[in-house]
Design an enzyme around this catalytic site. Structure first.
Site, short mmCIF file in Angstrom:
data_model
loop_
_atom_site.label_atom_id
_atom_site.label_comp_id
_atom_site.label_asym_id
_atom_site.label_seq_id
_atom_site.Cartn_x
_atom_site.Cartn_y
_atom_site.Cartn_z
CG LEU A 1 0.01 11.90 6.48
CD1 LEU A 1 -0.75 11.27 7.65
CD2 LEU A 1 0.38 13.34 6.80
N GLY A 2 0.10 8.74 3.44
CA GLY A 2 -0.43 8.74 2.07
C GLY A 2 -1.95 8.69 2.11
NE ARG A 3 -3.25 6.06 -2.82
CZ ARG A 3 -2.51 5.76 -3.88
NH1 ARG A 3 -2.71 6.42 -5.01
NH2 ARG A 3 -1.60 4.82 -3.85
CB ILE A 4 -4.12 3.93 3.73
CG1 ILE A 4 -4.63 3.26 2.45
CG2 ILE A 4 -4.63 3.18 4.96
CD1 ILE A 4 -4.06 1.87 2.19
NE ARG B 1 9.57 8.56 -0.70
CZ ARG B 1 9.12 7.99 -1.80
NH1 ARG B 1 9.96 7.36 -2.59
NH2 ARG B 1 7.84 8.05 -2.12
N GLY C 1 1.08 -2.23 6.43
CA GLY C 1 1.72 -1.95 5.13
C GLY C 1 2.12 -3.23 4.43
NE ARG C 2 2.15 -5.53 0.09
CZ ARG C 2 0.85 -5.20 0.07
NH1 ARG C 2 0.17 -5.06 1.19
NH2 ARG C 2 0.22 -5.02 -1.09
CG ASP D 1 -3.92 -6.88 8.13
OD1 ASP D 1 -4.58 -7.90 8.45
OD2 ASP D 1 -4.08 -6.27 7.06
CD GLU E 1 1.15 -11.23 4.43
OE1 GLU E 1 0.40 -11.27 3.43
OE2 GLU E 1 1.38 -10.19 5.04
CG HIS F 1 -2.53 -9.12 3.78
ND1 HIS F 1 -1.33 -9.13 3.11
CD2 HIS F 1 -3.17 -8.02 3.34
CE1 HIS F 1 -1.26 -8.09 2.30
NE2 HIS F 1 -2.38 -7.40 2.43
N GLY G 1 -6.85 -6.12 5.69
CA GLY G 1 -7.17 -4.68 5.71
C GLY G 1 -8.30 -4.30 4.76
P1 NAP Z 1 0.28 6.00 -0.92
O1 NAP Z 1 -0.88 6.91 -1.02
O2 NAP Z 1 1.22 5.90 -2.07
O3 NAP Z 1 1.09 6.44 0.38
C1 NAP Z 1 2.33 5.91 0.66
C2 NAP Z 1 3.04 6.82 1.67
O4 NAP Z 1 4.30 6.23 1.98
C3 NAP Z 1 3.30 8.22 1.17
O5 NAP Z 1 2.89 9.12 2.14
C4 NAP Z 1 4.82 8.30 0.99
O6 NAP Z 1 5.27 9.58 1.39
C5 NAP Z 1 5.32 7.22 1.95
N1 NAP Z 1 6.54 6.58 1.46
C6 NAP Z 1 6.74 5.97 0.27
N2 NAP Z 1 8.01 5.53 0.17
C7 NAP Z 1 8.61 5.86 1.32
C8 NAP Z 1 9.94 5.69 1.82
N3 NAP Z 1 10.89 5.08 1.09
N4 NAP Z 1 10.23 6.16 3.05
C9 NAP Z 1 9.27 6.77 3.79
N5 NAP Z 1 8.01 6.97 3.38
C10 NAP Z 1 7.69 6.52 2.16
O7 NAP Z 1 -0.16 4.50 -0.60
P2 NAP Z 1 -1.51 3.99 0.08
O8 NAP Z 1 -2.58 3.89 -0.94
O9 NAP Z 1 -1.77 4.78 1.32
O10 NAP Z 1 -1.07 2.48 0.45
C11 NAP Z 1 0.05 2.25 1.25
C12 NAP Z 1 0.36 0.78 1.35
O11 NAP Z 1 -0.55 0.15 2.25
C13 NAP Z 1 0.19 -0.08 0.09
O12 NAP Z 1 1.25 0.10 -0.82
C14 NAP Z 1 0.13 -1.48 0.66
O13 NAP Z 1 1.44 -2.01 0.82
C15 NAP Z 1 -0.51 -1.25 2.02
N6 NAP Z 1 -1.89 -1.80 2.06
C16 NAP Z 1 -2.16 -2.84 2.89
C17 NAP Z 1 -3.45 -3.34 2.95
C18 NAP Z 1 -3.79 -4.47 3.88
O14 NAP Z 1 -4.73 -5.20 3.60
N7 NAP Z 1 -3.08 -4.62 4.98
C19 NAP Z 1 -4.46 -2.83 2.13
C20 NAP Z 1 -4.14 -1.77 1.30
C21 NAP Z 1 -2.84 -1.25 1.27
P3 NAP Z 1 6.56 10.27 0.70
O15 NAP Z 1 6.32 10.19 -0.78
O16 NAP Z 1 6.61 11.64 1.27
O17 NAP Z 1 7.72 9.43 1.14
C1 8YV Z 2 -4.50 -7.00 -0.98
C2 8YV Z 2 -3.45 -5.01 -0.14
O1 8YV Z 2 -4.04 -6.60 -2.20
O2 8YV Z 2 -4.26 -3.36 -1.60
C3 8YV Z 2 -3.27 -3.86 -1.06
O3 8YV Z 2 -2.13 -3.43 -1.21
O4 8YV Z 2 -2.58 -5.37 0.59
C4 8YV Z 2 -4.71 -5.77 -0.10
O5 8YV Z 2 -5.82 -5.03 -0.47
C5 8YV Z 2 -5.72 -7.76 -1.11
O6 8YV Z 2 -5.68 -8.62 -0.04
C6 8YV Z 2 -5.87 -8.51 -2.41
O7 8YV Z 2 -5.05 -9.65 -2.46
#
Ligand code: NAP
Ligand code: 8YV
Length: 309
Positions: free
Chosen positions: A148-151, A171, A227-228, A252, A257, A275, A277
């Site tokens: 439950l982070g930014r996204i 956590r 996520g990943r 996604d 990949e 991928h 998002g």
């Molecule tokens: P964020 O704000 O840092 O949020 C991450 C969340 O994950 C936090 O709520 C954190 O809560 C939790 N977390 C971290 N480590 C953990 C663990 N070991 N166990 C359980 N929970 C854990 O990140 P965000 O900006 O929302 O982005 C999240 C991820 O989305 C990125 O890092 C990326 O991998 C993915 N993403 C994918 C796309 C796409 O195109 N598909 C695009 C953008 C991002 P706690 O600190 O309480 O654990």
């Molecule tokens: C990719 C993402 O980085 O922001 C992330 O963590 O997974 C995506 O936004 C983007 O596809 C650029 O390569």
């Protein structure tokens, strides 16, 4: 002299233009021999814009000072090697939250209402002979958000607009959040209809969605992963999807990949996405602006606003 910035892959066009206006841009992805490019320009490179930065690549850039990652997740950057050399790493948080959250809800709807299959049903002329099979709905269901982070928070708001109940695991419990917290992921998966995976990749979260977690989600449950790919035990997920022990998956992101395990292609209970998002014009433009702002701040002697290392 403008600092030399190495572009590891093709970035959004307005980002390339902005980098070229301010820096000496070197495109690693153009031309047949990237290694020859590195031998020729390696000494002068002071910054990287992009991602997928291994220790090996850093070793070829003796004067590298900053890696500006194009994306919020920077798990493709070897941060241990960067730290050891005192190389700064920045990312592009927040500007992509809405785009990723929109796709998350879209993928839930696509899987739950079988939208891709419905489209095929009409195109292939089956509607003239058959009624389309009934599907599920999102409203009234529980979505468990892993991360439950930014996204994750943006997804939670949108899920509530879909009249879903939201719970979460991370956590730490977040006292300012209205949703029920689970300190155990399997317990949350057992109680949820949907498991939404949106934590960062990397060593700490590798395989966090285990076979046990997927078993707990069960035949009526579905996973959505934006996520990943590394977060999920993908072979176990495939076994469970194939045998009906896991209801469905909307994905996604994948383990390897852009290669996707062909076992997915035979399944009707999955929705697959390349991928994408953050892959919209407005978001990619903003990600580029954020990346460039970090490089500009660094080279002006100011702290980069999105420094993570
Ligand atoms: P964020 O704000 O840092 O949020 C991450 C969340 O994950 C936090 O709520 C954190 O809560 C939790 N977390 C971290 N480590 C953990 C663990 N070991 N166990 C359980 N929970 C854990 O990140 P965000 O900006 O929302 O982005 C999240 C991820 O989305 C990125 O890092 C990326 O991998 C993915 N993403 C994918 C796309 C796409 O195109 N598909 C695009 C953008 C991002 P706690 O600190 O309480 O654990
Ligand atoms: C990719 C993402 O980085 O922001 C992330 O963590 O997974 C995506 O936004 C983007 O596809 C650029 O390569």
């Amino acid at each position: 002299m403008k600092p030399a910035v190495l572009l590891t892959h093709r970035l959004y066009q307005s980002t390339v233009v902005a980098i070229e206006a301010r820096f000496d841009a070197i495109r690693l992805y153009e031309g047949p021999d990237p290694d020859a490019v590195l031998v020729r320009v390696g000494e002068r490179v002071r910054a990287i814009a992009g991602g997928h930065v291994s220790a090996d690549l850093m070793a070829k850039l003796p004067n590298l000072e900053i890696i500006a990652n194009f994306g919020v997740g920077y798990d493709s950057v070897d941060t241990t090697a960067a730290k050891a050399r005192g190389i700064v790493v920045t990312n592009t948080p927040d500007v992509l939250n809405d785009a990723v959250a929109e796709l998350a809800i879209g993928m839930m709807l696509a899987l739950g209402r079988k939208i891709p299959q419905a489209d095929r049903f009409v195109r292939e002329g089956q509607w003239a002979h058959d009624a389309y099979p009934l599907t599920g709905e999102l409203n009234g269901k529980t979505v468990g958000i892993l991360g439950l982070g930014r996204i994750g928070k943006e997804i939670a708001q949108r899920a509530q607009a879909m009249k879903m109940r939201v719970v979460y695991h991370g956590r730490q419990k977040q006292d300012d959040q209205p949703y029920i917290y689970y300190n155990n992921l399997s317990d949350m998966a057992r109680d949820a209809d949907w498991l939404m995976v949106i934590v960062p990749g990397g060593a700490a979260t590798q395989g966090i969605v285990t076979r046990d977690v997927l078993d707990a989600l069960g035949p009526e449950g579905a996973i959505v992963n934006l996520g990943r790919g590394s977060l999920v035990d993908e072979p176990a997920m495939l076994d469970l999807l194939e045998t009906g022990k896991l209801g469905g998956a909307a994905l996604d992101v994948f383990l390897d990949e852009p290669r996707v395990d062909p076992r997915f292609f035979a399944l009707d209970n999955v929705v697959l996405s390349p991928h994408q998002g953050s892959a919209t014009h407005q978001t990619r433009h903003k990600m580029g602006q954020t990346l460039v702002r970090n490089l500009e701040a660094y080279f002006a002697g100011h702290p980069p606003p999105n420094r993570v290392i």
